[in-house]
Design an enzyme around this catalytic site. Structure first.
Site, PDB file in Angstrom:
ATOM      1  N   LYS A 189       0.859  -1.191   0.000  1.00  0.00           N
ATOM      2  CA  LYS A 189       0.000   0.000   0.000  1.00  0.00           C
ATOM      3  C   LYS A 189       0.893   1.239   0.000  1.00  0.00           C
ATOM      4  O   LYS A 189       1.411   1.659   1.012  1.00  0.00           O
ATOM      5  CB  LYS A 189      -0.942   0.042   1.201  1.00  0.00           C
ATOM      6  N   GLU A 264      10.394   1.698   9.911  1.00  0.00           N
ATOM      7  CA  GLU A 264      11.388   2.738   9.614  1.00  0.00           C
ATOM      8  C   GLU A 264      10.675   4.057   9.808  1.00  0.00           C
ATOM      9  O   GLU A 264       9.782   4.396   9.021  1.00  0.00           O
ATOM     10  CB  GLU A 264      11.864   2.652   8.152  1.00  0.00           C
TER      11      GLU A 264
HETATM   12  P1  NAP Z   1       2.677   8.752   7.418  1.00  0.00           P
HETATM   13  O1  NAP Z   1       1.587   9.727   7.492  1.00  0.00           O
HETATM   14  O2  NAP Z   1       3.065   8.010   8.622  1.00  0.00           O
HETATM   15  O3  NAP Z   1       2.276   7.769   6.244  1.00  0.00           O
HETATM   16  C1  NAP Z   1       3.064   6.677   5.861  1.00  0.00           C
HETATM   17  C2  NAP Z   1       2.175   5.621   5.268  1.00  0.00           C
HETATM   18  O4  NAP Z   1       1.299   5.121   6.272  1.00  0.00           O
HETATM   19  C3  NAP Z   1       1.290   6.123   4.146  1.00  0.00           C
HETATM   20  O5  NAP Z   1       1.168   5.102   3.184  1.00  0.00           O
HETATM   21  C4  NAP Z   1      -0.009   6.360   4.863  1.00  0.00           C
HETATM   22  O6  NAP Z   1      -1.104   6.336   4.006  1.00  0.00           O
HETATM   23  C5  NAP Z   1      -0.028   5.198   5.816  1.00  0.00           C
HETATM   24  N1  NAP Z   1      -0.906   5.345   6.965  1.00  0.00           N
HETATM   25  C6  NAP Z   1      -1.387   6.490   7.525  1.00  0.00           C
HETATM   26  N2  NAP Z   1      -2.164   6.178   8.586  1.00  0.00           N
HETATM   27  C7  NAP Z   1      -2.201   4.841   8.698  1.00  0.00           C
HETATM   28  C8  NAP Z   1      -2.816   3.922   9.593  1.00  0.00           C
HETATM   29  N3  NAP Z   1      -3.571   4.336  10.604  1.00  0.00           N
HETATM   30  N4  NAP Z   1      -2.621   2.604   9.408  1.00  0.00           N
HETATM   31  C9  NAP Z   1      -1.838   2.154   8.402  1.00  0.00           C
HETATM   32  N5  NAP Z   1      -1.231   2.968   7.523  1.00  0.00           N
HETATM   33  C10 NAP Z   1      -1.396   4.295   7.667  1.00  0.00           C
HETATM   34  O7  NAP Z   1       4.005   9.396   6.910  1.00  0.00           O
HETATM   35  P2  NAP Z   1       4.177  10.320   5.666  1.00  0.00           P
HETATM   36  O8  NAP Z   1       3.708  11.670   6.057  1.00  0.00           O
HETATM   37  O9  NAP Z   1       3.573   9.703   4.471  1.00  0.00           O
HETATM   38  O10 NAP Z   1       5.782  10.254   5.503  1.00  0.00           O
HETATM   39  C11 NAP Z   1       6.632  11.046   6.239  1.00  0.00           C
HETATM   40  C12 NAP Z   1       7.211  10.312   7.441  1.00  0.00           C
HETATM   41  O11 NAP Z   1       7.866   9.109   7.042  1.00  0.00           O
HETATM   42  C13 NAP Z   1       8.277  11.101   8.149  1.00  0.00           C
HETATM   43  O12 NAP Z   1       8.065  11.071   9.544  1.00  0.00           O
HETATM   44  C14 NAP Z   1       9.576  10.394   7.798  1.00  0.00           C
HETATM   45  O13 NAP Z   1      10.602  10.552   8.701  1.00  0.00           O
HETATM   46  C15 NAP Z   1       9.141   9.007   7.668  1.00  0.00           C
HETATM   47  N6  NAP Z   1      10.056   8.262   6.801  1.00  0.00           N
HETATM   48  C16 NAP Z   1      10.920   7.384   7.375  1.00  0.00           C
HETATM   49  C17 NAP Z   1      11.822   6.666   6.599  1.00  0.00           C
HETATM   50  C18 NAP Z   1      12.785   5.691   7.211  1.00  0.00           C
HETATM   51  O14 NAP Z   1      13.350   4.885   6.480  1.00  0.00           O
HETATM   52  N7  NAP Z   1      13.013   5.688   8.494  1.00  0.00           N
HETATM   53  C19 NAP Z   1      11.809   6.846   5.224  1.00  0.00           C
HETATM   54  C20 NAP Z   1      10.915   7.744   4.660  1.00  0.00           C
HETATM   55  C21 NAP Z   1      10.036   8.439   5.480  1.00  0.00           C
HETATM   56  P3  NAP Z   1      -1.640   7.660   3.309  1.00  0.00           P
HETATM   57  O15 NAP Z   1      -0.513   8.587   3.105  1.00  0.00           O
HETATM   58  O16 NAP Z   1      -2.187   7.132   2.060  1.00  0.00           O
HETATM   59  O17 NAP Z   1      -2.665   8.213   4.213  1.00  0.00           O
END
Ligand code: NAP
Ligand code: MG
Length: 491
Positions: A189, A264
């Site tokens: 997803k 991650e």
């Molecule tokens: P996010 O809001 O946590 O979303 C990540 C993914 O999770 C998206 O596919 C999102 O779907 C999904 N998601 C949201 N709520 C969910 C739930 N309740 N249950 C299951 N899945 C759910 O993060 P983002 O804003 O997209 O990305 C930014 C964050 O990712 C930052 O904090 C960054 O540090 C972190 N990141 C970490 C790494 C690493 O390797 N450590 C790499 C890249 C990014 P939707 O977006 O479709 O709602």
């Protein structure tokens, strides 16, 4: 308006929104989500907002593929061959994939073309090699010489994968490649913001010849379809990359069947610059560690600590670099920094900079929107901050560097480690002894001294503290998708 001159990409953008289930592109009873080009704020395509019913079908397809279908009995050598074939197809379709990525995510096209897309192919090739190098061991029984004892490494089963929008194809590759090498069946997803490259990758997976159900792709909102995959009792493992906030929700949702979880998550990664550092190299590297991808990188070097002897020189160098950095749309070959991914992120980032000003910090450069149209934000450097401010402690996920001076090494390390996160740490010094001391004392999963390379498929990547659980990439990345069975046979 011309969205793109890349014919293949244009055709792809016009395709009917659908999901990949059992190697079929299927429609959904769910609604659709608009795909927006963040540089123009224009709608360029649509994706499916999957329903619980779609998730049920995807899980059933993966379950069947793994339990009784062709995929569960596909030999390692064939998995290796399929992964190599997929890597070749990614290379063959590199221009189209780079086009879709920059239109969807905003980062300049050249970075996708030269970095993320060939990097994804590299990842599939690397894990293709592991498929045929999985082995258990034999062991001596402590009790009896008449027992033959050995271990088997078996795939975990059905793996759900939830990825963020910041480096879309890379995140898909980091998860799919080891899972498929291990023999897991997958449900991916991608983030709703950037699902196009995953969908195109799905087409290439089918073209490569992976059997039905080996990879299923569900698009839609995290809170609905992402949560449904995470909570599903028939999913054996969940691999998540995203925010620490959602990571905690994933852990809670996984308790139903105690599925395996790898995470991650976010970061607020420190960089230390010592007076003996090669500043000619350190200054642009420190700048790009936060301005690359508009700071939307979990490993971004967002906190900078510079020794007071060279603080002014380093900061004025970074400020000058930021002022000259070419911000612009991703199809401009000179553009180095594209827009943020969406309006929400733009508001979050500008909100943090305003908060920094209210907290008493000073904006040395940037701190504004350079254009009226598109979700662009200028490269920004904040000074006169302190370690208690929210801009210093919280992940901003934008092109915002918070820079502070330090006086001695112990103080610098303590301040670097004073974070809820522990993903990355960087240092610049010519002193070998200090370099290795820092490497040992940083509380972070990854350390770069005097610069690094892009993420390497052979080098484990992951976080200490609230930056995550487990390590992706390398042998450890494969192990996330394997489990050990111990066998005793009485002779
Ligand atoms: P996010 O809001 O946590 O979303 C990540 C993914 O999770 C998206 O596919 C999102 O779907 C999904 N998601 C949201 N709520 C969910 C739930 N309740 N249950 C299951 N899945 C759910 O993060 P983002 O804003 O997209 O990305 C930014 C964050 O990712 C930052 O904090 C960054 O540090 C972190 N990141 C970490 C790494 C690493 O390797 N450590 C790499 C890249 C990014 P939707 O977006 O479709 O709602
Ligand atoms: Mg999101």
């Amino acid at each position: 308006m011309t969205v793109t001159n890349n014919e293949a990409a244009l055709e792809f953008l016009q395709r009917k929104p659908s999901l990949l289930i059992n190697n079929q592109w299927v429609s959904s009873k769910g609604g659709t989500i608009a795909v927006i080009n963040p540089a123009t704020e224009e709608k360029i395509s649509e994706i499916v907002d999957a329903t619980d019913e779609d998730v049920e079908l995807a899980v059933a397809a993966a379950r069947e593929a793994f339990d009784t279908g062709e995929w569960g009995r596909t030999p390692a050598g064939e998995r290796e061959r399929l992964l190599h074939r997929l890597a070749d197809l990614i290379d063959e379709n590199r221009a189209e994939l780079a086009e879709l990525e920059y239109l969807d995510n905003g980062k300049p096209r050249k970075f996708f073309f030269n970095g993320d897309v060939p990097g994804a192919a590299r990842n599939f090739r690397y894990f293709a090699g592991w498929a045929t190098k999985i082995y258990g061991m034999t062991a001596e029984s402590s009790y009896s010489p008449d027992h033959h004892v050995y271990t088997r490494k078996e795939p975990v089963g059905v793996a759900g994968m939830i990825t963020p929008w910041n480096v879309p194809i890379a995140m898909a590759a980091w998860k799919l490649a080891p899972a498929l090498a291990a023999g897991c069946a997958c449900i991916l997803k991608p983030a709703e913001e950037t699902s196009l490259s995953a969908l195109r990758l799905g087409e290439l997976i089918v073209e490569a010849g992976f059997p039905p159900g080996a990879v299923n792709i569900i698009t839609g909102e995290g809170a609905s379809s992402g949560a449904a995959i995470t909570a599903h009792e028939s999913v054996d493992k969940i691999a998540f990359t995203g925010s620490t906030r959602v990571g905690k929700l994933i852990v809670q949702a996984a308790t139903g069947n105690l599925k395996k979880v790898s995470l991650e998550l976010g970061g607020k990664s420190p960089t230390l610059v010592f007076p003996d550092a090669n500043l000619k190299k350190a200054i642009p590297a420190c700048a790009m560690s936060i301005f690359m991808n508009s700071g939307q990188i979990c490993a971004a070097g967002s906190r900078l600590y510079v020794h007071e002897k060279v603080f002014d020189e380093v900061i004025s160098g970074i400020v000058e670099f930021a002022a000259k950095l070419k911000v612009g749309a991703g199809d401009d070959p000179d553009s180095v920094m594209g827009p943020l991914v969406n309006k929400t992120q733009l508001n979050t980032v500008s909100g943090y900079v305003d908060l920094g000003r209210e907290e008493g910090a000073e904006v040395a450069v940037g701190g504004n929107r350079p254009f009226d149209r598109g979700y662009f934000y200028s490269p920004t450097v904040i000074v006169d901050a302190n370690d208690k401010m929210r801009v210093t402690r919280e992940e901003i996920f934008g092109p915002v560097l918070v820079a502070q001076p330090f006086a001695d090494t112990d103080e610098a390390i303590a301040r670097a480690n004073d974070s809820d996160y522990g993903l990355f740490a960087r240092a610049w010094t010519q002193d070998v002894s200090l370099a290795h001391t820092l490497a040992a004392r940083f509380r972070a999963g990854n350390v770069h001294i005097n610069g690094g390379t892009p993420p390497d498929p052979n080098i484990p990547f992951g976080g200490y503290k609230q930056s995550g659980w487990g390590r992706e990439l390398g042998r450890e990345g494969l192990d996330l998708y394997l489990q050990t069975k111990s066998v005793l046979v009485s002779l």
